[in-house]
Scaffold this active site. Structure first.
Site, PDB file in Angstrom:
ATOM      1  N   ASP A  36      96.770  23.976 145.735  1.00  0.00           N
ATOM      2  CA  ASP A  36      95.761  22.917 145.821  1.00  0.00           C
ATOM      3  C   ASP A  36      96.123  22.047 147.007  1.00  0.00           C
ATOM      4  OD1 ASP A  36      94.029  20.513 145.186  1.00  0.00           O
ATOM      5  OD2 ASP A  36      93.668  21.690 143.377  1.00  0.00           O
ATOM      6  N   VAL A  62      92.715  25.504 151.359  1.00  0.00           N
ATOM      7  CA  VAL A  62      92.101  26.831 151.258  1.00  0.00           C
ATOM      8  C   VAL A  62      91.343  27.221 152.514  1.00  0.00           C
ATOM      9  CG1 VAL A  62      91.935  26.930 148.743  1.00  0.00           C
ATOM     10  CG2 VAL A  62      90.109  25.805 150.057  1.00  0.00           C
ATOM     11  N   ASN A  88      89.055  29.524 143.261  1.00  0.00           N
ATOM     12  CA  ASN A  88      88.426  28.532 142.393  1.00  0.00           C
ATOM     13  C   ASN A  88      88.127  27.203 143.083  1.00  0.00           C
ATOM     14  OD1 ASN A  88      87.973  26.989 139.717  1.00  0.00           O
ATOM     15  ND2 ASN A  88      89.780  25.976 140.566  1.00  0.00           N
ATOM     16  N   TYR A 155      75.392  22.899 148.424  1.00  0.00           N
ATOM     17  CA  TYR A 155      76.257  23.478 147.386  1.00  0.00           C
ATOM     18  C   TYR A 155      75.633  24.768 146.853  1.00  0.00           C
ATOM     19  CZ  TYR A 155      78.864  23.694 142.946  1.00  0.00           C
ATOM     20  OH  TYR A 155      79.642  24.077 141.882  1.00  0.00           O
ATOM     21  N   LYS A 159      77.250  28.502 147.069  1.00  0.00           N
ATOM     22  CA  LYS A 159      77.506  29.295 145.869  1.00  0.00           C
ATOM     23  C   LYS A 159      76.644  30.549 145.825  1.00  0.00           C
ATOM     24  CE  LYS A 159      80.680  26.658 144.081  1.00  0.00           C
ATOM     25  NZ  LYS A 159      82.080  27.119 143.967  1.00  0.00           N
ATOM     26  N   THR A 189      84.091  18.528 134.563  1.00  0.00           N
ATOM     27  CA  THR A 189      85.300  18.575 135.385  1.00  0.00           C
ATOM     28  C   THR A 189      85.229  17.471 136.437  1.00  0.00           C
ATOM     29  OG1 THR A 189      84.355  20.042 137.059  1.00  0.00           O
ATOM     30  CG2 THR A 189      85.324  21.096 135.105  1.00  0.00           C
TER      31      THR A 189
END
Length: 253
Positions: A36, A62, A88, A155, A159, A189
């Site tokens: 992370d 990432v 993820n 977004y 995705k 989350t």
């Protein structure tokens, strides 16, 4: 694939799905390399296993190829192999699309939510093919990758790219490598808190959210159920639970 004894790399492991998945997999006996951009921290008692498996954490962006290559090498030096990679890490849009955005947040969304998934998948495939070993790559997409999201258009684009990128890798089934997209509805989350207030109030009502634990159940289904072939999209919704979602419709898992 059996979880116990497998080595798993999870990106975005400091919170949300990544952190919850790490806890579940560790309890099931997996070795974990957790990455992370923020520190990966657990409360005492969070990571309990009856076996001899271990976990290590590595700070990595990432979007940075060198840092991600280092994370893969660290997994190999610690555990000797890599079996499962979970791409993820993700971020959301924080402002309406037409608002001024000096920080170019929409470009960051594309970088983290799509480009980094391509990078993580490429590194995983290169590793698995070089060693001629089977493996699993799980790319975390979203329900936003299957249906329009008017309050999160970039977004949704990112995705949607993850979904079609993953579907395009179905031929790696012939090499024993399953690349699967996980498409959960929004869940409580930290990523949800990034969504601008207009989106949260008008679209993300509690009855439309899925519990984090149900999404983690879906990860386990993908890993342990060989019937979930590479190129598949596993959807998680309040209405249908965990199912396979494809061009010809849905099927229950």
């Amino acid at each position: 694939m059996q979880v116990a004894g497998a080595t798993v790399i999870i990106t975005g492991a400091a919170s949300g799905f990544g952190k919850a998945l790490a806890q579940r997999l560790f309890k099931k006996g997996a070795n974990l390399l957790l990455t992370d951009i923020s520190p990966v921290q657990f409360e005492p008692g969070d990571m309990i296993s009856a076996g001899s498996n271990r976990f290590v954490s590595v700070r990595a962006n990432v979007c940075n190829a060198d840092e991600m290559r280092h994370a893969f090498q660290r997994a190999l030096s610690e555990f000797g192999r890599i079996d499962i990679v979970v791409n993820n890490a993700g971020i959301a849009e924080t402002l309406p699309f037409t608002k001024p955005d000096e920080a170019s947040r929409w470009k960051q969304v594309i970088d983290v939510d799509l480009s980094a998934v391509v990078l993580g998948t490429k590194l995983a495939l290169m590793h698995l093919l070089d060693r001629q070993q089977p493996g699993i790559i799980i790319n975390v997409a979203s329900l936003a990758g299957l249906y329009p999201q008017f309050f999160q258009p970039v977004y949704a684009a990112a995705k949607g790219g993850v979904v079609h990128f993953t579907r395009s890798l179905a031929p790696y089934n012939d090499e024993g490598i399953r690349v699967v997209a996980l498409c959960p509805s929004f869940s409580p989350t930290p990523l949800l808190s990034q969504v601008g207030p207009d989106g949260r109030e008008s679209q993300l009502k509690p009855e439309g959210l899925v519990p984090i634990e149900l999404v983690i159940d879906a990860f386990i289904v993908i890993i342990e159920n060989d019937k979930v072939k590479g190129g598949s999209c596993v959807r998680v919704t309040p209405q249908f639970g965990i199912d396979l979602y494809g061009i010809k419709g849905r099927s229950k898992l």
